[in-house]
Design a protein around this motif. Sequence first.
Motif, mmCIF file in Angstrom:
data_model
loop_
_atom_site.group_PDB
_atom_site.id
_atom_site.type_symbol
_atom_site.label_atom_id
_atom_site.label_comp_id
_atom_site.label_asym_id
_atom_site.label_seq_id
_atom_site.Cartn_x
_atom_site.Cartn_y
_atom_site.Cartn_z
ATOM 1 N N THR A 216 0.835 -1.205 0.000
ATOM 2 C CA THR A 216 0.000 0.000 0.000
ATOM 3 C C THR A 216 0.869 1.254 0.000
ATOM 4 O O THR A 216 0.516 2.277 -0.606
ATOM 5 C CB THR A 216 -0.937 0.008 1.227
ATOM 6 N N LEU A 217 2.021 1.160 0.675
ATOM 7 C CA LEU A 217 2.933 2.306 0.746
ATOM 8 C C LEU A 217 3.608 2.591 -0.583
ATOM 9 O O LEU A 217 4.069 3.699 -0.831
ATOM 10 C CB LEU A 217 4.017 2.037 1.804
ATOM 11 N N PHE A 218 3.655 1.573 -1.468
ATOM 12 C CA PHE A 218 4.442 1.704 -2.697
ATOM 13 C C PHE A 218 3.605 1.850 -3.960
ATOM 14 O O PHE A 218 4.121 2.275 -4.990
ATOM 15 C CB PHE A 218 5.339 0.467 -2.874
ATOM 16 N N ASN A 219 2.319 1.475 -3.895
ATOM 17 C CA ASN A 219 1.536 1.400 -5.135
ATOM 18 C C ASN A 219 1.605 2.671 -5.966
ATOM 19 O O ASN A 219 1.917 2.644 -7.161
ATOM 20 C CB ASN A 219 0.070 1.069 -4.813
ATOM 21 N N ALA A 220 1.325 3.819 -5.348
ATOM 22 C CA ALA A 220 1.321 5.085 -6.091
ATOM 23 C C ALA A 220 2.710 5.402 -6.620
ATOM 24 O O ALA A 220 2.877 5.852 -7.769
ATOM 25 C CB ALA A 220 0.823 6.217 -5.188
ATOM 26 N N GLN A 221 3.744 5.156 -5.801
ATOM 27 C CA GLN A 221 5.108 5.464 -6.193
ATOM 28 C C GLN A 221 5.564 4.584 -7.356
ATOM 29 O O GLN A 221 6.186 5.052 -8.318
ATOM 30 C CB GLN A 221 6.035 5.247 -4.992
ATOM 31 N N LEU A 222 5.236 3.280 -7.293
ATOM 32 C CA LEU A 222 5.628 2.361 -8.363
ATOM 33 C C LEU A 222 4.950 2.744 -9.674
ATOM 34 O O LEU A 222 5.594 2.732 -10.736
ATOM 35 C CB LEU A 222 5.270 0.925 -7.975
ATOM 36 N N MET A 223 3.675 3.104 -9.614
ATOM 37 C CA MET A 223 2.958 3.508 -10.826
ATOM 38 C C MET A 223 3.561 4.767 -11.418
ATOM 39 O O MET A 223 3.746 4.881 -12.633
ATOM 40 C CB MET A 223 1.473 3.724 -10.500
ATOM 41 N N LYS A 224 3.907 5.735 -10.548
ATOM 42 C CA LYS A 224 4.482 6.999 -11.001
ATOM 43 C C LYS A 224 5.811 6.769 -11.716
ATOM 44 O O LYS A 224 6.150 7.474 -12.675
ATOM 45 C CB LYS A 224 4.678 7.923 -9.797
ATOM 46 N N GLU A 225 6.562 5.784 -11.251
ATOM 47 C CA GLU A 225 7.875 5.499 -11.832
ATOM 48 C C GLU A 225 7.805 4.476 -12.963
ATOM 49 O O GLU A 225 8.834 4.047 -13.479
ATOM 50 C CB GLU A 225 8.823 5.001 -10.736
ATOM 51 N N GLU A 248 6.389 -6.890 7.855
ATOM 52 C CA GLU A 248 6.093 -5.758 6.972
ATOM 53 C C GLU A 248 7.382 -4.997 6.643
ATOM 54 O O GLU A 248 7.619 -4.617 5.490
ATOM 55 C CB GLU A 248 5.084 -4.830 7.643
ATOM 56 N N ARG A 249 8.233 -4.788 7.650
ATOM 57 C CA ARG A 249 9.521 -4.119 7.427
ATOM 58 C C ARG A 249 10.380 -4.924 6.452
ATOM 59 O O ARG A 249 11.069 -4.368 5.594
ATOM 60 C CB ARG A 249 10.225 -3.943 8.779
ATOM 61 N N LEU A 250 10.333 -6.243 6.565
ATOM 62 C CA LEU A 250 11.067 -7.123 5.652
ATOM 63 C C LEU A 250 10.644 -6.874 4.208
ATOM 64 O O LEU A 250 11.488 -6.671 3.320
ATOM 65 C CB LEU A 250 10.802 -8.583 6.054
ATOM 66 N N ILE A 251 9.333 -6.867 3.950
ATOM 67 C CA ILE A 251 8.823 -6.639 2.592
ATOM 68 C C ILE A 251 9.182 -5.240 2.109
ATOM 69 O O ILE A 251 9.620 -5.037 0.960
ATOM 70 C CB ILE A 251 7.291 -6.831 2.545
ATOM 71 N N ILE A 252 9.017 -4.242 2.973
ATOM 72 C CA ILE A 252 9.301 -2.850 2.595
ATOM 73 C C ILE A 252 10.763 -2.696 2.180
ATOM 74 O O ILE A 252 11.072 -2.077 1.149
ATOM 75 C CB ILE A 252 8.961 -1.899 3.764
ATOM 76 N N ASN A 253 11.680 -3.251 2.970
ATOM 77 C CA ASN A 253 13.108 -3.129 2.650
ATOM 78 C C ASN A 253 13.442 -3.784 1.313
ATOM 79 O O ASN A 253 14.193 -3.231 0.502
ATOM 80 C CB ASN A 253 13.953 -3.754 3.760
ATOM 81 N N LEU A 254 12.874 -4.973 1.067
ATOM 82 C CA LEU A 254 13.200 -5.695 -0.165
ATOM 83 C C LEU A 254 12.582 -5.032 -1.388
ATOM 84 O O LEU A 254 13.225 -4.925 -2.443
ATOM 85 C CB LEU A 254 12.736 -7.148 -0.045
ATOM 86 N N VAL A 255 11.340 -4.568 -1.260
ATOM 87 C CA VAL A 255 10.708 -3.867 -2.389
ATOM 88 C C VAL A 255 11.442 -2.555 -2.677
ATOM 89 O O VAL A 255 11.637 -2.179 -3.840
ATOM 90 C CB VAL A 255 9.210 -3.615 -2.096
ATOM 91 N N ARG A 292 7.304 -19.966 0.737
ATOM 92 C CA ARG A 292 8.454 -19.469 -0.034
ATOM 93 C C ARG A 292 8.070 -18.124 -0.638
ATOM 94 O O ARG A 292 7.163 -18.036 -1.467
ATOM 95 C CB ARG A 292 8.848 -20.454 -1.131
ATOM 96 N N LEU A 293 8.749 -17.080 -0.202
ATOM 97 C CA LEU A 293 8.503 -15.729 -0.683
ATOM 98 C C LEU A 293 9.672 -15.320 -1.572
ATOM 99 O O LEU A 293 10.830 -15.396 -1.157
ATOM 100 C CB LEU A 293 8.374 -14.772 0.506
ATOM 101 N N CYS A 294 9.386 -14.923 -2.787
ATOM 102 C CA CYS A 294 10.442 -14.554 -3.739
ATOM 103 C C CYS A 294 10.166 -13.161 -4.305
ATOM 104 O O CYS A 294 9.062 -12.876 -4.762
ATOM 105 C CB CYS A 294 10.507 -15.583 -4.873
ATOM 106 N N ILE A 295 11.174 -12.289 -4.242
ATOM 107 C CA ILE A 295 11.086 -10.951 -4.820
ATOM 108 C C ILE A 295 12.205 -10.821 -5.847
ATOM 109 O O ILE A 295 13.380 -11.011 -5.525
ATOM 110 C CB ILE A 295 11.208 -9.859 -3.741
ATOM 111 N N GLU A 296 11.825 -10.518 -7.080
ATOM 112 C CA GLU A 296 12.812 -10.494 -8.165
ATOM 113 C C GLU A 296 12.642 -9.237 -9.013
ATOM 114 O O GLU A 296 11.531 -8.783 -9.265
ATOM 115 C CB GLU A 296 12.657 -11.742 -9.042
ATOM 116 N N ASP A 297 13.784 -8.682 -9.433
ATOM 117 C CA ASP A 297 13.764 -7.537 -10.352
ATOM 118 C C ASP A 297 14.813 -7.755 -11.433
ATOM 119 O O ASP A 297 15.744 -8.536 -11.269
ATOM 120 C CB ASP A 297 14.034 -6.233 -9.593
ATOM 121 N N LYS A 298 14.663 -7.052 -12.541
ATOM 122 C CA LYS A 298 15.620 -7.117 -13.655
ATOM 123 C C LYS A 298 16.481 -5.855 -13.657
ATOM 124 O O LYS A 298 16.746 -5.266 -14.697
ATOM 125 C CB LYS A 298 14.874 -7.252 -14.981
#
Length: 364
Positions: A216-225, A248-255, A292-298
Amino acid sequence: KLKESEAYNRTIFEESPIGLVFCRMSGELLDVNPAYAEIIGYSVEDTLKLSYMDFTPDDYASQEEEKIRRLKTDGRYGPYEKEYIAKDGRRVPVRLSIALQEKNNEQFILASVEDITDEKLEQLRAVRMSHLASLGELAAGVAHEINNPINGVINYAQMYINKYDPSEEGRDLLKRVIKEGSRVADIVTNLLHYSRQDNGAMDQVNILDVISEALTLFNAQLMKEGITLSLEVDGNMPLVTGRFTDLERLIINLVSNSRYALNQKKPPLSSSEKILELSVKNIQKDEWPHIRLCIEDKGVGIPEGQIPKVFNPFMTTKPAGDGTGLGLNICHQIVQQHNGTIDIESEVGHYTRVIITLPIAGGE
């Protein structure tokens, strides 16, 4: 009876788990047991071809002379510590006790030798833990001192925008103040998480609720970028035992890391390539169900040589001023506290993949 006594003593000598050696005062080895030979990595036969000075580092030479002098005066010396150079080149810390023996009017040395490598490593670990504890206390103190004034800066800047409707230039400057202030506030939050030893009681948590709240903290920011979030989730997701705010802090840091990596790619990624992938699956690990939680970026990726160090405190792959080096360290702490594992796979210029496993709540 003499033969029986000699056989008994020989058995003790051969079977002793502590290294035993009988040698001349010059250092020539006359008899060693298997435990002694094992310390330096040779066979008993090859060890007996050496003098103990052959595997004693040069920087101990003057000390050896003093110990021999004391031995001749007092009849025994030790225990004391030194190092041996093993066959493979390692320096092995050892503890010795030596006694003077006389036979046929000649003086000899009888020594017991212990490999204390594990003991030294434990001492080093204890010192490091003490340093980290002190660092944590310092970090907490600094964070608390900064927290209130920086929140005041952010709030007053926002209040000024809302109340006085400044010019476009003034508004841009105040937004910059808020942005930089928020970055400092985030650093403070990371410092507090880093320094905190006890995070309170755990509860049964739905990981999807955690992800939803964090994103929720990132949705607007990710769309803007121009970043597209791809979310893949198994149905029937079980609960995990944990602390909602820490996960929640874990997800926020990784995203946040993935978002940064995508935005730093040169040349810039197209909108179709700027994808942040997040998946949550049910798996079996160690004969117990896990998530199993996986976060991946290119994005820009992490150099291979830096991957083993990324969880160290204050280690960052970002340029100076862009990172505190605490984000991944905090992620590692959180995962460990939840009895999980965290691994990173990456290739510079291509991708970074963070894989987390968390055991599901017992009985679910």
